[in-house]
Design a protein around this motif. Structure first.
Motif, short mmCIF file in Angstrom:
data_model
loop_
_atom_site.label_atom_id
_atom_site.label_comp_id
_atom_site.label_asym_id
_atom_site.label_seq_id
_atom_site.Cartn_x
_atom_site.Cartn_y
_atom_site.Cartn_z
N GLN A 81 26.45 25.27 -9.37
CA GLN A 81 27.12 24.92 -10.60
C GLN A 81 28.41 24.38 -10.20
OE1 GLN A 81 26.38 28.48 -9.39
NE2 GLN A 81 24.36 28.18 -10.49
N GLY A 82 28.88 23.32 -11.36
CA GLY A 82 30.08 22.59 -11.30
C GLY A 82 30.22 21.19 -12.03
N TYR A 83 31.10 20.64 -11.64
CA TYR A 83 31.27 19.09 -11.99
C TYR A 83 31.29 18.11 -10.78
CZ TYR A 83 33.54 15.83 -15.16
OH TYR A 83 33.49 14.55 -15.74
N PHE A 84 30.58 17.22 -10.76
CA PHE A 84 30.28 16.33 -9.64
C PHE A 84 30.67 15.01 -9.83
CE2 PHE A 84 27.99 20.14 -9.36
CZ PHE A 84 27.92 20.62 -7.96
N GLU A 85 30.68 14.23 -8.91
CA GLU A 85 30.98 12.94 -9.11
C GLU A 85 30.07 12.20 -7.85
OE1 GLU A 85 34.65 10.28 -9.93
OE2 GLU A 85 34.66 10.63 -7.58
N MET A 86 29.20 11.25 -8.51
CA MET A 86 28.27 10.66 -7.34
C MET A 86 28.95 9.27 -7.57
SD MET A 86 24.38 9.46 -7.96
CE MET A 86 23.76 11.20 -8.02
N GLU A 87 28.96 8.57 -6.23
CA GLU A 87 29.12 7.33 -5.89
C GLU A 87 28.09 6.43 -5.57
OE1 GLU A 87 32.45 4.40 -3.00
OE2 GLU A 87 32.40 7.14 -2.77
N LEU A 88 27.97 5.21 -6.22
CA LEU A 88 26.78 4.25 -5.68
C LEU A 88 27.53 2.92 -5.59
CD1 LEU A 88 24.68 5.07 -8.86
CD2 LEU A 88 24.44 6.07 -6.50
N THR A 89 26.92 2.16 -4.70
CA THR A 89 27.34 0.81 -4.34
C THR A 89 26.90 -0.01 -5.73
OG1 THR A 89 25.39 0.03 -3.70
CG2 THR A 89 26.72 1.05 -2.07
N PRO A 90 27.62 -1.39 -5.66
CA PRO A 90 27.25 -2.18 -6.81
C PRO A 90 25.78 -2.65 -6.80
CG PRO A 90 29.30 -3.01 -5.65
CD PRO A 90 28.58 -1.86 -4.84
N GLN A 91 24.83 -2.43 -5.89
CA GLN A 91 23.58 -2.38 -5.74
C GLN A 91 22.93 -1.14 -6.12
OE1 GLN A 91 25.61 -3.50 -3.03
NE2 GLN A 91 25.90 -5.48 -3.82
N ARG A 92 23.45 -0.32 -6.49
CA ARG A 92 22.98 1.25 -7.02
C ARG A 92 22.40 1.90 -5.81
NH1 ARG A 92 20.26 -0.03 -12.73
NH2 ARG A 92 22.20 -0.80 -13.71
N LYS A 93 23.06 1.78 -4.46
CA LYS A 93 22.64 2.32 -3.32
C LYS A 93 23.69 3.66 -3.23
CE LYS A 93 19.65 -0.34 -1.62
NZ LYS A 93 18.46 -0.48 -1.46
N PHE A 94 22.94 4.93 -3.10
CA PHE A 94 23.96 6.16 -2.95
C PHE A 94 24.89 6.08 -1.92
CE2 PHE A 94 24.00 10.56 -1.27
CZ PHE A 94 24.44 11.20 -2.45
N VAL A 95 25.88 6.41 -2.06
CA VAL A 95 26.85 6.88 -1.04
C VAL A 95 27.25 8.21 -0.87
CG1 VAL A 95 29.50 6.18 -0.58
CG2 VAL A 95 28.19 4.55 -1.84
N GLY A 96 27.44 9.06 -1.99
CA GLY A 96 27.74 10.29 -1.74
C GLY A 96 27.96 11.08 -3.01
N ILE A 97 28.08 12.37 -2.91
CA ILE A 97 28.20 13.24 -4.16
C ILE A 97 29.44 14.25 -3.82
CG2 ILE A 97 27.56 15.16 -5.59
CD1 ILE A 97 24.90 13.97 -5.67
N LYS A 98 30.53 14.45 -4.28
CA LYS A 98 31.52 15.42 -4.26
C LYS A 98 31.65 16.17 -5.40
CE LYS A 98 35.42 12.64 -5.33
NZ LYS A 98 36.57 12.00 -4.79
#
Length: 76
Positions: free
Chosen positions: A56-73
């Motif tokens: 549960q919670g509020y998350f932020e996903m980071e993607l590169t400009p090419q939409r490649k996964f970087v991470g979630i915090k």
């Protein structure tokens, strides 16, 4: 300066629901981002947030400009 995308979303997955990922029944998670987009990603990307209560919670996903996964915090 990074051109990466940051996508924010809330998630409320019970422990029992997440068990489906471990059992191989489900492989992806689908959420609606704050901006209305549907985001689908591999369940393994959120495994580290699993507790006895689920995820549960509020998350932020980071993607590169090419939409490649970087991470979630987790934000909250």
């Amino acid at each position: 300066m990074s051109d990466n995308q940051f996508i924010r979303f809330s998630m409320n997955i019970s422990y029992d629901q997440y068990l489906a990922f471990y059992q191989g029944i489900a492989k992806t998670v689908s959420v609606i981002a704050d901006d209305g987009r549907r985001i689908v990603f591999p369940a393994g990307n959120i495994r580290r947030f699993l507790t006895k209560a689920g995820i549960q919670g509020y998350f932020e996903m980071e993607l590169t400009p090419q939409r490649k996964f970087v991470g979630i915090k987790k934000l909250a």
